[in-house]
Scaffold this motif. Structure first.
Motif, PDB file in Angstrom:
ATOM      1  N   ASN A 139       2.268  -0.897  -6.570  1.00 60.05           N
ATOM      2  CA  ASN A 139       2.131  -1.306  -7.966  1.00 60.05           C
ATOM      3  C   ASN A 139       2.620  -2.755  -8.099  1.00 60.05           C
ATOM      4  OD1 ASN A 139       3.292  -1.740 -10.743  1.00 60.05           O
ATOM      5  ND2 ASN A 139       2.354   0.257 -11.087  1.00 60.05           N
ATOM      6  N   LEU A 140       1.756  -3.646  -8.596  1.00 57.06           N
ATOM      7  CA  LEU A 140       2.076  -5.070  -8.662  1.00 57.06           C
ATOM      8  C   LEU A 140       3.321  -5.349  -9.508  1.00 57.06           C
ATOM      9  CD1 LEU A 140       1.484  -8.053  -8.133  1.00 57.06           C
ATOM     10  CD2 LEU A 140      -0.134  -8.005 -10.047  1.00 57.06           C
ATOM     11  N   ALA A 141       3.395  -4.774 -10.703  1.00 55.38           N
ATOM     12  CA  ALA A 141       4.549  -5.020 -11.573  1.00 55.38           C
ATOM     13  C   ALA A 141       5.838  -4.526 -10.916  1.00 55.38           C
ATOM     14  CB  ALA A 141       4.345  -4.353 -12.928  1.00 55.38           C
TER      15      ALA A 141
ATOM     16  N   ASN B  61       9.148   0.527   2.325  1.00 58.36           N
ATOM     17  CA  ASN B  61       8.658  -0.303   1.216  1.00 58.36           C
ATOM     18  C   ASN B  61       8.997  -1.774   1.432  1.00 58.36           C
ATOM     19  OD1 ASN B  61       9.589   2.496  -0.444  1.00 58.36           O
ATOM     20  ND2 ASN B  61       7.555   1.690  -0.881  1.00 58.36           N
ATOM     21  N   LEU B  62      10.113  -2.039   2.097  1.00 59.20           N
ATOM     22  CA  LEU B  62      10.505  -3.417   2.403  1.00 59.20           C
ATOM     23  C   LEU B  62      10.889  -3.504   3.870  1.00 59.20           C
ATOM     24  CD1 LEU B  62      11.967  -2.763  -0.687  1.00 59.20           C
ATOM     25  CD2 LEU B  62      12.089  -5.234  -0.528  1.00 59.20           C
ATOM     26  N   GLN B  63      10.360  -4.508   4.549  1.00 59.36           N
ATOM     27  CA  GLN B  63      10.571  -4.656   5.986  1.00 59.36           C
ATOM     28  C   GLN B  63      11.105  -6.043   6.308  1.00 59.36           C
ATOM     29  OE1 GLN B  63      10.238  -2.608   8.775  1.00 59.36           O
ATOM     30  NE2 GLN B  63      11.108  -4.393   9.823  1.00 59.36           N
ATOM     31  N   SER B  64      12.218  -6.103   7.033  1.00 59.77           N
ATOM     32  CA  SER B  64      12.761  -7.404   7.423  1.00 59.77           C
ATOM     33  C   SER B  64      11.830  -8.089   8.418  1.00 59.77           C
ATOM     34  CB  SER B  64      14.154  -7.231   8.037  1.00 59.77           C
ATOM     35  OG  SER B  64      14.079  -6.667   9.342  1.00 59.77           O
ATOM     36  N   MET B  65      11.789  -9.421   8.324  1.00 63.63           N
ATOM     37  CA  MET B  65      10.925 -10.192   9.214  1.00 63.63           C
ATOM     38  C   MET B  65      11.435 -11.622   9.301  1.00 63.63           C
ATOM     39  SD  MET B  65       8.114 -10.739  11.027  1.00 63.63           S
ATOM     40  CE  MET B  65       6.708  -9.692  10.686  1.00 63.63           C
TER      41      MET B  65
ATOM     42  N   ALA C 193       7.448  -1.582 -17.338  1.00 57.12           N
ATOM     43  CA  ALA C 193       6.042  -1.904 -17.598  1.00 57.12           C
ATOM     44  C   ALA C 193       5.118  -1.425 -16.488  1.00 57.12           C
ATOM     45  CB  ALA C 193       5.887  -3.412 -17.782  1.00 57.12           C
ATOM     46  N   SER C 194       5.681  -1.160 -15.312  1.00 56.98           N
ATOM     47  CA  SER C 194       4.847  -0.758 -14.171  1.00 56.98           C
ATOM     48  C   SER C 194       4.180   0.597 -14.372  1.00 56.98           C
ATOM     49  CB  SER C 194       5.706  -0.722 -12.900  1.00 56.98           C
ATOM     50  OG  SER C 194       6.607   0.386 -12.932  1.00 56.98           O
ATOM     51  N   GLY C 195       4.790   1.433 -15.202  1.00 55.50           N
ATOM     52  CA  GLY C 195       4.249   2.781 -15.398  1.00 55.50           C
ATOM     53  C   GLY C 195       4.711   3.767 -14.354  1.00 55.50           C
TER      54      GLY C 195
ATOM     55  N   GLN D  24       0.813  -1.223   0.000  1.00 52.12           N
ATOM     56  CA  GLN D  24       0.000   0.000   0.000  1.00 52.12           C
ATOM     57  C   GLN D  24       0.843   1.268   0.000  1.00 52.12           C
ATOM     58  OE1 GLN D  24      -3.426   0.062   2.625  1.00 52.12           O
ATOM     59  NE2 GLN D  24      -3.316  -2.157   2.912  1.00 52.12           N
ATOM     60  N   LYS D  25       2.154   1.125  -0.064  1.00 51.37           N
ATOM     61  CA  LYS D  25       3.061   2.277  -0.016  1.00 51.37           C
ATOM     62  C   LYS D  25       3.637   2.517  -1.411  1.00 51.37           C
ATOM     63  CE  LYS D  25       5.751   4.840   2.958  1.00 51.37           C
ATOM     64  NZ  LYS D  25       5.414   5.425   4.263  1.00 51.37           N
ATOM     65  N   TYR D  26       3.504   3.722  -1.916  1.00 50.69           N
ATOM     66  CA  TYR D  26       4.055   4.030  -3.232  1.00 50.69           C
ATOM     67  C   TYR D  26       5.587   3.941  -3.193  1.00 50.69           C
ATOM     68  CZ  TYR D  26       4.933   6.692  -7.521  1.00 50.69           C
ATOM     69  OH  TYR D  26       5.353   7.086  -8.770  1.00 50.69           O
TER      70      TYR D  26
END
Length: 434
Positions: free
Chosen positions: A279-281, A396-400, A337-339, A273-275
């Motif tokens: 975006n899926l691609a 955008n990326l979180q360690s777990m 391709a993500s735009g 949900q974070k820009y």
């Protein structure tokens, strides 16, 4: 990211870490413990709480002759439909305050955990009632067939708390205070510094010569410092030693390196949900930027393996699903391709020290080859976890690292991916109504 072996390092017990006068063991741990109520604690606190509190059953290591050992219960049986479980309780057990352990205490503890609705309380969701049949007999009735033996041996939401502690309530335990049946009582706590556990003379399991009267768990955030503490005898046990140090440490006859297959996955959760990772691609492109082989070989040093899906291959129910592989061209194609405009090809990456730091730095270097900028945000787990829960401060990326409440595949899927009104462990903020 990868499945990891369980690791710990033990130093010689003749060095300065054990004082002959007070028989004290020093443990170097990276975690700063925040939650002291066993009903709500749902993280690394169990390494301390598991010495203060006990469960009805004990789950044995894979390969053991029996799946379970008696804990506070000496025997247990299920009805044919799996909805009713009867536990016979151990006699002669005392809580740290001197009160008797019995069926009424079990009922009060489990009902408290369920009513608090925090941490892993969901494991008791199907529980209809807890009935005291006799002082040493308790019956658990469930709405559906339920593996109550696994739940009762779990390391979360299954510890039996003394009635006096339940009556004093959550805030009292969080102070911190504790009353369990375990071999150690909670002693002095210096938040963020150390925890002292003191021997409970009335422990039902008794004491043998050579067992420690006191354990001091020191919070040491730097892995290099924990390693040095083992080398010079300042600590007897250490967690999360850098993997590239294990071979050298293992060659020291005074140091023992212990490894075992684990149910642990190391991963980076991608924020949905974070820009721009909403975006899926764009998210898919990040997967192709991950150098899986280098991580397992050069960072995990063979102590981990490339995953075959969201579940570690060491647990039943895992399945192989299509996974991305390291492919810079494919990553670049997906980014385009993500735009997402090229000026926005930027992501933040939040993580704890150790293997996560090394993996993050490798990812940053790899991503730069396709024009993706990676902002690295290292931090102590309790701090970055709080940030990751809130979208406005989440990366955008979180360690777990995930390991189960009790060994069932649904534990990973539920805890990490179910929709949460208030985020706890779904740090990708994933939500799918279907």
């Amino acid at each position: 990211m990868a499945g990891l072996m369980a690791l710990s390092v033990t130093a010689p017990l003749t060095s300065g870490l054990v004082c002959a006068a007070n028989n004290t063991l020093v443990v170097a741990d990276r975690a700063s413990f925040k939650d002291w109520d066993p009903a709500s604690a749902f993280s690394e606190e169990v390494r301390v709480l598991g010495n203060i509190y006990e469960t009805l059953l004990v789950y044995n290591a894979p390969g053991s002759a029996e799946e379970f050992s008696p804990g506070l219960a000496t025997s247990w049986e299920s009805s044919d439909n799996g909805k009713t479980w009867t536990f016979k309780l151990r006699h002669g057990v005392k809580f740290h305050d001197g009160s008797a352990f019995n069926a009424a205490a079990v009922k009060k503890s489990i009902e408290y955990v369920k009513a608090l609705k925090q941490g892993a309380a969901y494991v008791w969701k199907a529980l209809d009632s807890v009935e005291v049949v006799a002082d040493d007999t308790v019956v658990l009735k469930f709405q559906n067939p339920t593996p109550a033996n696994l739940i009762a041996a779990g390391q979360y939401a299954a510890y039996i708390i003394a009635p006096a502690a339940v009556e004093k309530g959550h805030d009292w335990m969080m102070a911190p205070n504790a009353i369990g049946t375990g071999p150690y009582k909670l002693g002095q706590v210096e938040q963020g510094q150390q925890v002292v556990l003191e021997r409970f003379d009335g422990y039902w399991g008794g004491w043998k010569e050579g067992q420690f009267d006191r354990v001091i768990v020191k919070v040491v955030s730097e892995a290099s410092t924990r390693t040095q503490m083992i080398k010079n005898g300042e600590a007897g046990v250490a967690w999360d030693i850098p993997l590239d140090q294990l071979k050298v440490l293992g060659e020291n006859p005074s140091i023992k390196v212990s490894t075992a297959p684990s149910w642990k996955n190391f991963q980076f959760l991608i924020n949905t949900q974070k820009y721009p990772t909403d975006n899926l691609a764009f998210r898919q492109a990040l997967q192709y930027l991950w150098d899986y082989d280098s991580v397992t070989k050069d960072i995990l040093h063979g102590y981990g393996s490339v995953p075959k899906g969201p579940l570690p291959s060491s647990i039943w129910g895992h399945a192989s699903v299509p996974m991305a592989s390291y492919d810079l061209d494919k990553a670049r194609q997906l980014l385009e391709a993500s735009g997402v405009p090229k000026q926005d090809w930027k992501v933040s990456m939040q993580y704890i020290s150790g293997v996560y730091a090394n993996a993050a730095e490798l990812f940053q270097a790899t991503a730069s080859q396709v024009g993706l900028e990676v902002e690295l945000r290292p931090g102590e787990w309790g701090v970055i976890w709080d940030k990751a829960k809130k979208l406005d401060t989440a990366p955008n990326l979180q360690s777990m690292a995930w390991w189960p409440t009790y060994p069932t595949p649904s534990d990973w899927l539920f805890s990490e991916f179910h929709t949460e009104k208030t985020t706890l462990f779904n740090l990708s903020h994933y939500s799918n109504p279907r």
